[in-house]
Design a protein around this motif. Sequence first.
Motif, PDB file in Angstrom:
ATOM      1  N   ILE A 144       0.859  -1.188   0.000  1.00 57.02           N
ATOM      2  CA  ILE A 144       0.000   0.000   0.000  1.00 57.02           C
ATOM      3  C   ILE A 144       0.890   1.232   0.000  1.00 57.02           C
ATOM      4  CG2 ILE A 144      -1.707   1.327   1.297  1.00 57.02           C
ATOM      5  CD1 ILE A 144      -2.725  -1.333   2.450  1.00 57.02           C
ATOM      6  N   VAL A 145       0.604   2.152  -0.901  1.00 55.89           N
ATOM      7  CA  VAL A 145       1.310   3.434  -0.952  1.00 55.89           C
ATOM      8  C   VAL A 145       0.285   4.532  -0.706  1.00 55.89           C
ATOM      9  CG1 VAL A 145       2.673   5.033  -2.344  1.00 55.89           C
ATOM     10  CG2 VAL A 145       3.038   2.566  -2.573  1.00 55.89           C
ATOM     11  N   ASN A 146       0.417   5.213   0.417  1.00 56.56           N
ATOM     12  CA  ASN A 146      -0.464   6.329   0.750  1.00 56.56           C
ATOM     13  C   ASN A 146       0.196   7.635   0.312  1.00 56.56           C
ATOM     14  OD1 ASN A 146      -2.336   4.616   2.064  1.00 56.56           O
ATOM     15  ND2 ASN A 146      -1.139   4.690   3.954  1.00 56.56           N
ATOM     16  N   ILE A 147      -0.542   8.448  -0.412  1.00 50.73           N
ATOM     17  CA  ILE A 147       0.020   9.715  -0.869  1.00 50.73           C
ATOM     18  C   ILE A 147      -0.227  10.783   0.190  1.00 50.73           C
ATOM     19  CG2 ILE A 147       0.062  11.448  -2.686  1.00 50.73           C
ATOM     20  CD1 ILE A 147       1.103   8.631  -3.472  1.00 50.73           C
ATOM     21  N   THR A 172       0.079   5.437   8.203  1.00 53.30           N
ATOM     22  CA  THR A 172       1.037   4.606   7.465  1.00 53.30           C
ATOM     23  C   THR A 172       1.952   3.849   8.418  1.00 53.30           C
ATOM     24  OG1 THR A 172       0.996   6.065   5.531  1.00 53.30           O
ATOM     25  CG2 THR A 172       2.958   4.682   5.825  1.00 53.30           C
ATOM     26  N   CYS A 173       2.503   4.551   9.403  1.00 54.06           N
ATOM     27  CA  CYS A 173       3.409   3.909  10.361  1.00 54.06           C
ATOM     28  C   CYS A 173       2.673   2.886  11.218  1.00 54.06           C
ATOM     29  CB  CYS A 173       4.061   4.966  11.236  1.00 54.06           C
ATOM     30  SG  CYS A 173       5.078   6.147  10.317  1.00 54.06           S
ATOM     31  N   SER A 174       1.454   3.204  11.616  1.00 52.52           N
ATOM     32  CA  SER A 174       0.676   2.269  12.438  1.00 52.52           C
ATOM     33  C   SER A 174       0.340   1.004  11.662  1.00 52.52           C
ATOM     34  CB  SER A 174      -0.610   2.952  12.920  1.00 52.52           C
ATOM     35  OG  SER A 174      -0.322   4.049  13.753  1.00 52.52           O
ATOM     36  N   TRP A 175      -0.133   1.177  10.431  1.00 49.63           N
ATOM     37  CA  TRP A 175      -0.455   0.005   9.612  1.00 49.63           C
ATOM     38  C   TRP A 175       0.796  -0.818   9.319  1.00 49.63           C
ATOM     39  CZ3 TRP A 175      -4.345   1.998   5.338  1.00 49.63           C
ATOM     40  CH2 TRP A 175      -5.624   2.089   5.900  1.00 49.63           C
ATOM     41  N   ALA A 176       1.918  -0.157   9.096  1.00 53.62           N
ATOM     42  CA  ALA A 176       3.156  -0.893   8.828  1.00 53.62           C
ATOM     43  C   ALA A 176       3.500  -1.806  10.003  1.00 53.62           C
ATOM     44  CB  ALA A 176       4.302   0.079   8.547  1.00 53.62           C
ATOM     45  N   LEU A 177       3.305  -1.308  11.217  1.00 57.26           N
ATOM     46  CA  LEU A 177       3.548  -2.128  12.407  1.00 57.26           C
ATOM     47  C   LEU A 177       2.580  -3.302  12.478  1.00 57.26           C
ATOM     48  CD1 LEU A 177       4.086   0.740  15.009  1.00 57.26           C
ATOM     49  CD2 LEU A 177       5.837  -0.858  14.216  1.00 57.26           C
ATOM     50  N   ASP A 178       1.308  -3.031  12.242  1.00 60.40           N
ATOM     51  CA  ASP A 178       0.279  -4.063  12.359  1.00 60.40           C
ATOM     52  C   ASP A 178       0.402  -5.146  11.294  1.00 60.40           C
ATOM     53  OD1 ASP A 178      -0.992  -2.917  14.565  1.00 60.40           O
ATOM     54  OD2 ASP A 178      -2.287  -1.666  13.318  1.00 60.40           O
ATOM     55  N   LEU A 179       0.882  -4.763  10.106  1.00 59.43           N
ATOM     56  CA  LEU A 179       0.777  -5.649   8.945  1.00 59.43           C
ATOM     57  C   LEU A 179       2.093  -6.293   8.521  1.00 59.43           C
ATOM     58  CD1 LEU A 179      -1.610  -3.361   6.875  1.00 59.43           C
ATOM     59  CD2 LEU A 179      -2.227  -5.432   8.129  1.00 59.43           C
ATOM     60  N   GLU A 180       3.171  -5.959   9.205  1.00 58.65           N
ATOM     61  CA  GLU A 180       4.473  -6.499   8.787  1.00 58.65           C
ATOM     62  C   GLU A 180       4.460  -8.025   8.761  1.00 58.65           C
ATOM     63  OE1 GLU A 180       9.226  -6.047   9.842  1.00 58.65           O
ATOM     64  OE2 GLU A 180       7.719  -5.237  11.208  1.00 58.65           O
ATOM     65  N   ILE A 184       2.243  -7.492   4.306  1.00 56.43           N
ATOM     66  CA  ILE A 184       1.732  -6.273   3.658  1.00 56.43           C
ATOM     67  C   ILE A 184       2.617  -5.105   4.062  1.00 56.43           C
ATOM     68  CG2 ILE A 184      -0.214  -4.704   3.387  1.00 56.43           C
ATOM     69  CD1 ILE A 184      -2.058  -7.042   4.169  1.00 56.43           C
ATOM     70  N   ARG A 185       3.247  -4.473   3.082  1.00 55.69           N
ATOM     71  CA  ARG A 185       4.086  -3.307   3.334  1.00 55.69           C
ATOM     72  C   ARG A 185       3.273  -2.039   3.111  1.00 55.69           C
ATOM     73  NH1 ARG A 185       7.540  -2.342  -0.084  1.00 55.69           N
ATOM     74  NH2 ARG A 185       6.734  -3.639  -1.757  1.00 55.69           N
ATOM     75  N   VAL A 186       3.501  -1.043   3.963  1.00 57.84           N
ATOM     76  CA  VAL A 186       2.760   0.220   3.871  1.00 57.84           C
ATOM     77  C   VAL A 186       3.753   1.370   3.954  1.00 57.84           C
ATOM     78  CG1 VAL A 186       0.800   1.549   4.731  1.00 57.84           C
ATOM     79  CG2 VAL A 186       0.897  -0.925   5.154  1.00 57.84           C
ATOM     80  N   ASN A 187       3.784   2.190   2.940  1.00 57.61           N
ATOM     81  CA  ASN A 187       4.665   3.356   2.898  1.00 57.61           C
ATOM     82  C   ASN A 187       3.878   4.579   2.436  1.00 57.61           C
ATOM     83  OD1 ASN A 187       7.542   2.214   3.367  1.00 57.61           O
ATOM     84  ND2 ASN A 187       6.662   0.825   1.856  1.00 57.61           N
ATOM     85  N   ALA A 188       4.434   5.752   2.666  1.00 55.45           N
ATOM     86  CA  ALA A 188       3.799   6.999   2.227  1.00 55.45           C
ATOM     87  C   ALA A 188       4.763   7.780   1.335  1.00 55.45           C
ATOM     88  CB  ALA A 188       3.391   7.855   3.422  1.00 55.45           C
ATOM     89  N   VAL A 189       4.199   8.450   0.358  1.00 55.79           N
ATOM     90  CA  VAL A 189       4.968   9.299  -0.555  1.00 55.79           C
ATOM     91  C   VAL A 189       4.466  10.730  -0.411  1.00 55.79           C
ATOM     92  CG1 VAL A 189       5.364   9.863  -2.989  1.00 55.79           C
ATOM     93  CG2 VAL A 189       5.534   7.487  -2.203  1.00 55.79           C
ATOM     94  N   GLY A 232      11.334  -5.488   2.170  1.00 60.08           N
ATOM     95  CA  GLY A 232      11.773  -5.072   3.503  1.00 60.08           C
ATOM     96  C   GLY A 232      11.586  -3.610   3.805  1.00 60.08           C
ATOM     97  N   ILE A 233      11.092  -2.827   2.869  1.00 61.71           N
ATOM     98  CA  ILE A 233      10.878  -1.396   3.113  1.00 61.71           C
ATOM     99  C   ILE A 233       9.417  -1.178   3.478  1.00 61.71           C
ATOM    100  CG2 ILE A 233      10.911   0.916   2.096  1.00 61.71           C
ATOM    101  CD1 ILE A 233      13.217   0.023   0.343  1.00 61.71           C
ATOM    102  N   THR A 234       9.172  -0.773   4.705  1.00 61.79           N
ATOM    103  CA  THR A 234       7.814  -0.494   5.158  1.00 61.79           C
ATOM    104  C   THR A 234       7.860   0.557   6.252  1.00 61.79           C
ATOM    105  OG1 THR A 234       5.715  -1.534   5.820  1.00 61.79           O
ATOM    106  CG2 THR A 234       7.709  -2.274   6.961  1.00 61.79           C
ATOM    107  N   GLY A 235       6.762   1.256   6.447  1.00 60.16           N
ATOM    108  CA  GLY A 235       6.681   2.287   7.472  1.00 60.16           C
ATOM    109  C   GLY A 235       7.490   3.529   7.171  1.00 60.16           C
ATOM    110  N   GLN A 236       7.804   3.764   5.901  1.00 62.24           N
ATOM    111  CA  GLN A 236       8.645   4.901   5.520  1.00 62.24           C
ATOM    112  C   GLN A 236       7.809   6.007   4.877  1.00 62.24           C
ATOM    113  OE1 GLN A 236      11.997   4.846   6.495  1.00 62.24           O
ATOM    114  NE2 GLN A 236      11.041   3.063   7.499  1.00 62.24           N
ATOM    115  N   ILE A 237       8.231   7.244   5.121  1.00 62.53           N
ATOM    116  CA  ILE A 237       7.632   8.421   4.483  1.00 62.53           C
ATOM    117  C   ILE A 237       8.715   9.009   3.585  1.00 62.53           C
ATOM    118  CG2 ILE A 237       6.558  10.670   4.866  1.00 62.53           C
ATOM    119  CD1 ILE A 237       5.936   9.523   7.762  1.00 62.53           C
TER     120      ILE A 237
END
Length: 303
Positions: A144-147, A172-180, A184-189, A232-237
């Motif tokens: 998931i990429v959140n803008i 984004t950071c919360s979901w990254a923790l929950d879904l690792e 499921i990776r979650v990052n924001a752009v 391996g990249i998740t929880g990043q903005i």
Amino acid sequence: MVSAGAGGAGLTGKAVVVTGAGRGLGEAFAVHLARAGAAVVVNDVDAPQARRVARLIRDAGFPAVASTHSVADPAAAAAIVELCVAEYGGIHGLVNNAGLTYEALPWEDDPARARAVVEVNLLGVIHTGLAAIRRMRPAGGGSIVNISSGASLGQRTIGVYAATKGAVCTLTCSWALDLEDCGIRVNAVCPKAYTRMVWTSERAARHTPPDRTPDRVAPLVHFLLDDDRSAGITGQIIRCTGPELHIVGQPYLKAPVLYRDEWDVDAVTTAFAEVLGSHLEPYGLEKRSPSRLRKWLAPARTA
């Protein structure tokens, strides 16, 4: 039908939803991802624009279907994801791009406009994201990429928009923790591009050259959706302005940490007068110093 859980081939054979894809950044993302091999759901409440972009992708020989559902409604947001599953057999990637903004000083702001921005920019990310997660988790994962926006750091005249984008970073950071552990990776752009949203803001237009086109941000979104390239990249903005690419630091607990068995108001006042007053943080995207910090630093400058 495509295999949404299959890995090892970049975006080839993957199914991706892009919200707010009728123009601007969303259109650039959808077109780029389709050319990279993904089957794309082009979502936008502007039906003619959604259909135009989907047709543009199909005419180029790639699979695409239009969705005109609103992300602000949880049932409609779920329908976007279910359309992807029905068309392509699953969902591997989601780009939460749909967004609204407007400019207003706080004392002139309109609650109805503020609510509309929150419903699209924040609740829309939540509604669509939860629907995607419920499909991705049993399938073994996804991305998931959140803008978000640089405005998430605080920016004049767009306080409500900035607040929603800050909330998207936290989500984004919360979901990254929950879904690792679910794969499921979650990052924001945080993009900066010359789009219609920029055109409506005199301040933003002054600081965004026309050559900062949306397609210059698309490779970053592609990278984050590609399980091989961004493993391996998740929880990043991550901020991309066109020529600049960098990680955005997340909030942290700042030293010094003062200890006391119990804090009363006089003790708090003393703490700020004697210690914490010199450690106040500059605020907003322009990094403005609080007036107390400016007074604190003034003697040092004149010494």
